[in-house]
Design a protein around this motif. Structure first.
Motif, PDB file in Angstrom:
ATOM      1  N   ARG A  93       9.055  -9.058   0.489  1.00  0.00           N
ATOM      2  CA  ARG A  93       8.009  -9.969   0.784  1.00  0.00           C
ATOM      3  C   ARG A  93       6.854  -9.247   1.519  1.00  0.00           C
ATOM      4  O   ARG A  93       5.718  -9.205   1.056  1.00  0.00           O
ATOM      5  CB  ARG A  93       8.362 -11.135   1.640  1.00  0.00           C
ATOM      6  CG  ARG A  93       7.369 -12.246   1.754  1.00  0.00           C
ATOM      7  CD  ARG A  93       7.969 -13.200   2.853  1.00  0.00           C
ATOM      8  NE  ARG A  93       8.999 -13.829   2.289  1.00  0.00           N
ATOM      9  CZ  ARG A  93       9.133 -14.951   1.513  1.00  0.00           C
ATOM     10  NH1 ARG A  93       7.865 -15.418   1.123  1.00  0.00           N
ATOM     11  NH2 ARG A  93      10.035 -15.656   0.951  1.00  0.00           N
ATOM     12  N   PRO A  94       7.260  -8.499   2.435  1.00  0.00           N
ATOM     13  CA  PRO A  94       5.976  -7.859   3.167  1.00  0.00           C
ATOM     14  C   PRO A  94       5.672  -6.575   2.528  1.00  0.00           C
ATOM     15  O   PRO A  94       4.364  -6.299   2.279  1.00  0.00           O
ATOM     16  CB  PRO A  94       6.635  -7.190   4.422  1.00  0.00           C
ATOM     17  CG  PRO A  94       8.049  -7.156   4.571  1.00  0.00           C
ATOM     18  CD  PRO A  94       8.300  -8.367   3.234  1.00  0.00           C
ATOM     19  N   ILE A  95       6.378  -5.907   1.729  1.00  0.00           N
ATOM     20  CA  ILE A  95       6.067  -4.624   0.921  1.00  0.00           C
ATOM     21  C   ILE A  95       5.289  -5.190  -0.200  1.00  0.00           C
ATOM     22  O   ILE A  95       4.058  -4.563  -0.340  1.00  0.00           O
ATOM     23  CB  ILE A  95       7.299  -4.088   0.270  1.00  0.00           C
ATOM     24  CG1 ILE A  95       8.406  -3.526   1.267  1.00  0.00           C
ATOM     25  CG2 ILE A  95       7.139  -2.776  -0.614  1.00  0.00           C
ATOM     26  CD1 ILE A  95       9.781  -3.191   0.807  1.00  0.00           C
ATOM     27  N   LEU A  96       5.386  -5.981  -1.021  1.00  0.00           N
ATOM     28  CA  LEU A  96       4.452  -6.481  -1.939  1.00  0.00           C
ATOM     29  C   LEU A  96       3.359  -7.182  -1.586  1.00  0.00           C
ATOM     30  O   LEU A  96       2.194  -6.940  -2.241  1.00  0.00           O
ATOM     31  CB  LEU A  96       5.244  -7.430  -2.866  1.00  0.00           C
ATOM     32  CG  LEU A  96       6.800  -6.874  -3.521  1.00  0.00           C
ATOM     33  CD1 LEU A  96       7.096  -7.874  -4.661  1.00  0.00           C
ATOM     34  CD2 LEU A  96       6.380  -5.668  -4.307  1.00  0.00           C
ATOM     35  N   ALA A  97       3.029  -8.074  -0.469  1.00  0.00           N
ATOM     36  CA  ALA A  97       2.056  -8.450  -0.054  1.00  0.00           C
ATOM     37  C   ALA A  97       0.987  -7.311   0.495  1.00  0.00           C
ATOM     38  O   ALA A  97      -0.023  -7.603   0.196  1.00  0.00           O
ATOM     39  CB  ALA A  97       2.527  -9.491   1.420  1.00  0.00           C
ATOM     40  N   ALA A  98       1.496  -6.369   1.272  1.00  0.00           N
ATOM     41  CA  ALA A  98       0.752  -5.457   1.576  1.00  0.00           C
ATOM     42  C   ALA A  98       0.227  -4.480   0.169  1.00  0.00           C
ATOM     43  O   ALA A  98      -0.913  -4.283   0.254  1.00  0.00           O
ATOM     44  CB  ALA A  98       1.354  -4.404   2.541  1.00  0.00           C
ATOM     45  N   ALA A  99       0.962  -4.461  -0.654  1.00  0.00           N
ATOM     46  CA  ALA A  99       0.529  -3.694  -1.954  1.00  0.00           C
ATOM     47  C   ALA A  99      -0.838  -4.694  -2.512  1.00  0.00           C
ATOM     48  O   ALA A  99      -1.411  -3.959  -3.170  1.00  0.00           O
ATOM     49  CB  ALA A  99       2.059  -3.303  -2.825  1.00  0.00           C
ATOM     50  N   ALA A 100      -0.261  -5.860  -2.771  1.00  0.00           N
ATOM     51  CA  ALA A 100      -1.212  -6.632  -3.363  1.00  0.00           C
ATOM     52  C   ALA A 100      -2.613  -6.559  -2.444  1.00  0.00           C
ATOM     53  O   ALA A 100      -3.640  -6.793  -3.039  1.00  0.00           O
ATOM     54  CB  ALA A 100      -1.036  -8.303  -3.201  1.00  0.00           C
ATOM     55  N   GLU A 101      -2.520  -6.728  -1.006  1.00  0.00           N
ATOM     56  CA  GLU A 101      -3.764  -6.519  -0.386  1.00  0.00           C
ATOM     57  C   GLU A 101      -4.561  -5.249  -0.778  1.00  0.00           C
ATOM     58  O   GLU A 101      -5.718  -5.257  -0.729  1.00  0.00           O
ATOM     59  CB  GLU A 101      -3.343  -6.565   1.106  1.00  0.00           C
ATOM     60  CG  GLU A 101      -4.620  -6.560   2.027  1.00  0.00           C
ATOM     61  CD  GLU A 101      -5.020  -7.817   2.375  1.00  0.00           C
ATOM     62  OE1 GLU A 101      -6.345  -7.900   2.449  1.00  0.00           O
ATOM     63  OE2 GLU A 101      -4.509  -8.803   1.975  1.00  0.00           O
ATOM     64  N   ARG A 102      -3.603  -4.206  -1.025  1.00  0.00           N
ATOM     65  CA  ARG A 102      -4.478  -2.721  -1.059  1.00  0.00           C
ATOM     66  C   ARG A 102      -5.156  -2.721  -2.404  1.00  0.00           C
ATOM     67  O   ARG A 102      -6.191  -2.220  -2.359  1.00  0.00           O
ATOM     68  CB  ARG A 102      -3.335  -1.474  -0.968  1.00  0.00           C
ATOM     69  CG  ARG A 102      -2.981  -1.341   0.330  1.00  0.00           C
ATOM     70  CD  ARG A 102      -2.063   0.085   0.476  1.00  0.00           C
ATOM     71  NE  ARG A 102      -1.048   0.051  -0.491  1.00  0.00           N
ATOM     72  CZ  ARG A 102       0.293  -0.572  -0.052  1.00  0.00           C
ATOM     73  NH1 ARG A 102       0.522  -0.831   1.280  1.00  0.00           N
ATOM     74  NH2 ARG A 102       1.240  -0.460  -0.619  1.00  0.00           N
ATOM     75  N   ILE A 103      -4.488  -3.226  -3.317  1.00  0.00           N
ATOM     76  CA  ILE A 103      -5.138  -3.063  -4.725  1.00  0.00           C
ATOM     77  C   ILE A 103      -5.791  -4.314  -5.400  1.00  0.00           C
ATOM     78  O   ILE A 103      -6.053  -4.196  -6.642  1.00  0.00           O
ATOM     79  CB  ILE A 103      -4.173  -2.220  -5.615  1.00  0.00           C
ATOM     80  CG1 ILE A 103      -2.951  -3.313  -6.155  1.00  0.00           C
ATOM     81  CG2 ILE A 103      -3.804  -1.055  -5.376  1.00  0.00           C
ATOM     82  CD1 ILE A 103      -2.349  -2.835  -7.360  1.00  0.00           C
ATOM     83  N   MET A 104      -5.539  -5.566  -4.508  1.00  0.00           N
ATOM     84  CA  MET A 104      -6.232  -6.554  -4.916  1.00  0.00           C
ATOM     85  C   MET A 104      -5.722  -6.982  -6.479  1.00  0.00           C
ATOM     86  O   MET A 104      -6.521  -7.525  -7.275  1.00  0.00           O
ATOM     87  CB  MET A 104      -7.801  -6.555  -5.042  1.00  0.00           C
ATOM     88  CG  MET A 104      -8.454  -5.965  -3.994  1.00  0.00           C
ATOM     89  SD  MET A 104      -8.235  -7.302  -2.464  1.00  0.00           S
ATOM     90  CE  MET A 104      -9.413  -8.557  -2.989  1.00  0.00           C
ATOM     91  N   GLU A 105      -4.564  -6.977  -6.735  1.00  0.00           N
ATOM     92  CA  GLU A 105      -3.731  -7.432  -8.039  1.00  0.00           C
ATOM     93  C   GLU A 105      -2.441  -8.045  -7.324  1.00  0.00           C
ATOM     94  O   GLU A 105      -1.930  -7.912  -6.242  1.00  0.00           O
ATOM     95  CB  GLU A 105      -3.224  -6.150  -8.502  1.00  0.00           C
ATOM     96  CG  GLU A 105      -4.591  -5.544  -9.285  1.00  0.00           C
ATOM     97  CD  GLU A 105      -5.216  -6.274 -10.361  1.00  0.00           C
ATOM     98  OE1 GLU A 105      -4.785  -7.359 -10.780  1.00  0.00           O
ATOM     99  OE2 GLU A 105      -6.245  -5.792 -11.092  1.00  0.00           O
TER     100      GLU A 105
END
Length: 261
Positions: A93-105
């Motif tokens: 959950r936190p790993i993918l949420a942070a990655a989604a925030e970084r690249i807006m995907e």
């Protein structure tokens, strides 16, 4: 608080306290537990101390609120094969949420289920035009990046049995020839990631990377589906984030990366 006629009052209070902690999604304070359970503060305090010592509850980020502790996951694994999936999702959950925030995907976590891949978690992009990912969605393994990745890390016999069941086309770009699929799987295994180039849906592309357990077996995939063409720099950025997120998740669950052969 109703108690059984021949039960233990302390055990009953402890059970109700654990239920209250479990129901509080973001943690619950000592004071809130006292108010909710209508038990003396000193009693709640002693129970919390004992449960904390045994790892059954833990302080949220070391603060004043309590949540269920890691011992619950360990105990659940002994009786429920689904507990590992819950642990995987919570770690992701936190790993993918942070990655989604970084690249807006939007990021997707999928697991193999027989001949299919099932989406068990999705972290939505915060962008205005976020791609919606349906949790619980399923697709055949030869269709798309995540499924091809799972097949690539399966043994030769499993791949042969899968191909023998037929390779249905979802789009004109779906690989339906068993030999062509096996060649693609060998390349995916060498590269350590997979691509979907309109194989699952027209106009949809994706990158996927593997998540391994402590035995080095693939247990899940992390992927980013996106619509339309991406510039070379954008494609590299998405692929890098997918690989890094999958690697971080593998390390978080104490997994061991399987070396390419």
């Amino acid at each position: 608080m109703n108690e059984p006629k021949h039960g233990s009052p302390v055990v009953e209070k402890t059970a109700h306290l654990l239920e209250a902690v479990a129901d509080a999604k973001t943690g619950i304070s000592l004071g809130a537990l006292v108010d909710q359970l209508r038990v003396p503060r000193s009693t709640v305090y002693r129970i919390l101390n004992s449960l904390t010592a045994h790892g059954l509850v833990a302080r949220v980020n070391g603060g004043a609120s309590y949540e269920l502790g890691p011992k619950f996951v360990e105990l659940a694994r002994r009786i429920s094969p689904g507990a590992d999936r819950v642990t995987l999702i919570e770690a992701a959950r936190p790993i993918l949420a942070a990655a989604a925030e970084r690249i807006m995907e939007s990021f997707k976590l999928a697991v193999p289920e027989g001949q299919e891949m099932m989406t068990v978690f999705a972290a939505s992009s915060p962008g205005d035009y976020a791609l919606f990912i349906k949790v619980g969605g399923r697709s055949r393994k030869h269709v798309g990046a995540a499924g091809k990745l799972a097949l690539a890390y399966s043994d030769y016999g499993e791949v042969g049995a899968y191909c023998a069941g037929g390779l249905e086309a979802k789009t004109p770009y779906t690989i339906t020839d068993p030999e062509a699929l096996k060649e693609a799987l060998a390349e995916i295994r060498r590269d350590g990631y997979a691509e979907d180039n309109q194989e699952s849906n027209l106009g949809l592309r994706a990158f996927a990377a593997p998540v391994f357990d402590d035995r080095g077996s693939l247990i899940a995939t992390v992927s980013v589906p996106f619509i339309g063409e991406a510039t070379p720099d954008r494609a590299r950025s998405i692929k890098r984030e997918v690989l890094e997120a999958a690697g971080m998740l593998t390390r978080t669950i104490n997994g061991r990366h399987q070396l390419s052969k």
